[in-house]
Design an enzyme around this catalytic site. Sequence first.
Site: not given
Lengths: 102, 473
Positions: B400-401
Site C-alpha cells: 500500500n504505502d
Amino acid sequence: MTPELLIGSITLFVLSIFLGVELITKVPAMLHTPLMSGANAISGISVVGALLGANVAYDAGDTVTSGILAFIALVLAMINVVGGFAVTNRMLNMIAGKKRGA
Amino acid sequence: MLEDWVSVGYLVSAIFFIFGLKNLGHPRTAPRGNQYGMLGMAIAVVTTIIDMNFFPDGIVGWTLIGSGILIGSLIGYIMAVKVEMTGMPEMVALFNGFGGAASALVALSETWKWIETTSPEPGLGATVAIVAAGLSALVGWMTLSGSLLAMYKLKGGVEIFGKWIRTPTWGPAWLNPVKALLFVSVLALIYLSIEDPTNTDYIWAIIGISCVLGIILVLPIGGADMPVVVSLLNSLSGIAAAFTGFIINNSVLIVAGSLVGASGLILTFIMCKAMNRQLFDVLFKSFGGGEKQELTRTKVGSDADEVAMMADGAQKIIIVPGYGMAVSQCQHQVKEFADLMQDKFDTEVKYAIHPVAGRMPGHMNVLLAEANVPYEQLIEMDDINPEFPECDMAIVIGANDTCNPAARTGEGPLAGMPIIDADQARTVVIIKRSLSVGYAGVDNDLFYEDKTMMLFGDGKAMMTDLNNAIKDL
C-alpha cells in the site's frame, strides 16, 4: 593494564567502526538479508570470550558459577555462529543457484 | 615463543572478517564472503584453544568447552537447516538475540569470577573492565529482550495455552522520558559498581533494567518500521561483543564487534532512507497507530475473471509485492501466475522490489527466491520505475504505502518517501483485503483511479482464482 594499552584498544575500536562504515556502501536489496545474517554470525565472536571463561576445572569448585555462565554463553554463541553462517549459506545458495539456472 | 604469535592468529581472523563483510555486499562474491566469515571464526576459535594451552594450568575445562561447542553447533545447525524460508526473519532475530546474550553472559561470567575469587586490584585495568562489563550487559541484555520481542512481532503473535495472542504495538509519548531515565540509571549503576564491583544488587539491577529497556524500545515500533529495528538490533549485538572485548582485553572481539556494529548501522540507515525517515523518528516517534485518515470514498471490487480478461495478451506485467504477500504466503501462486502468462501469451513478467517492502531488509527477495523466481526478474525500485509507462498491467499484492502517489505531493506522513510508480502502468490490479489505509495511515488515491481494479481478498485465494481464470481463457 597500562594507559597505552587502553588507548591502543580504543584506537582499534574507533578505527574498526570507521572501517565497518566504509565496507558497506551500496548493497543491492537482494543481499540485505544475507548480509545481515552473515554479520550477525560474525557478532558471535564472543565465543572467544566464552571459551576463555569456560576453561575452569569444574570439579575444583572455586569458580563454578562463573564457569557455568561462560558455558551457557558458549552454547548460545555457537548457536549464533553455526546457525548464522548455515542460514546465510542456504540463502546465498538459493540466490546464486537461481542465477545459473535461469 | 608461540604465545607471542597468538595475537597474529586473531589478526588473520580479523582480516577474514573484513574481507567477508566486503564480499557479502556484492551478488557475485557473496557466497565467498560467507565462507571467509566462517574461516575467520574457525581461526579465532582454534587460536583461542591453542592460547589456553599456554596458560599455567593449560586447559582444565575440556568437559565444559567440548560439550558447549558440540551442543551449540548441533542446535544451531539443526535450526538453520530446518527453518522454512518464510520463517527467516524470525530466525535471524532469534540468532541475533543469542549473540547479544552470549556477550552479556561472558561479561557476567567475568564479573562472577571477581565475586568467587578476588576483586580486581583497583586501578585503570579494573575500572576499564568494570565499565566495559556494565556496558556489555546493558547492550547485550537489551539486544536479547529486544530481539525476542522483535521475533514475536515478526511472527505476529504468540500461542499461549492454545490461544493466539497478537504481539502488541504500544508506545505513548510519555514512554520516551522513561527510556531516557532507565538508560541514565543504568549508567549511574555502572558508575556505582566501579567502587563496589562485586555488589550483586547492582548487577541484577543492570540486567533487569537493560531487559526492560530492550522491550520498551521495540514495543512502540510497528510493522513497516521493523526492517529498521531488526538491522539496528543486529548492529547492537556487534557493539556488545566489542565491549566484551574490552573486558577480556581481546583484540579480535573489539575489531569484529565494531565492524558488525558499524555495518549494521549503515544497513539501518539504508532502510531509513528508503522510507524517507530519520532513525530518531523511527525509534522515538511511533507513527503507526496515530491518527488515520477516514475513508470517504468507496470502490467496487472486480473479480478474477475480469482481471484475467484484461491480462489476456499482455506484453509486459510488473508485479509489486508487499508485506501482504508474505502474510498470505502466496509467493508460489505468484510464480505460477508468471509462468502461466509466459507460456500462454509470451508475456514479460518482472517484479518491482521496494527496499522496505516486508518486515525485514530484503524480505521480498528471500520469499520470491524460495518460490524459484529467477533473480534477474527481481528489479529494484529505481531501475524498474521508468518501465511502468510501457507496462500493460501492474499487479500490486498486499502493498500500500510503497506505491501511494500521496508520497509525491510533499505533504503528510508519506511526503518524500520514494515509491514504486505502479500508477503509471496502463492497468493496475490491487490484491488487498480492503481499502483500509496502510501503515502510514494515508488513504491511497491509486485505489480509486478508473484504471485500477481491486481484488478484495486474501492474497493466496485471489492469486489461485486468478490463475484458474487465466487457465480458462
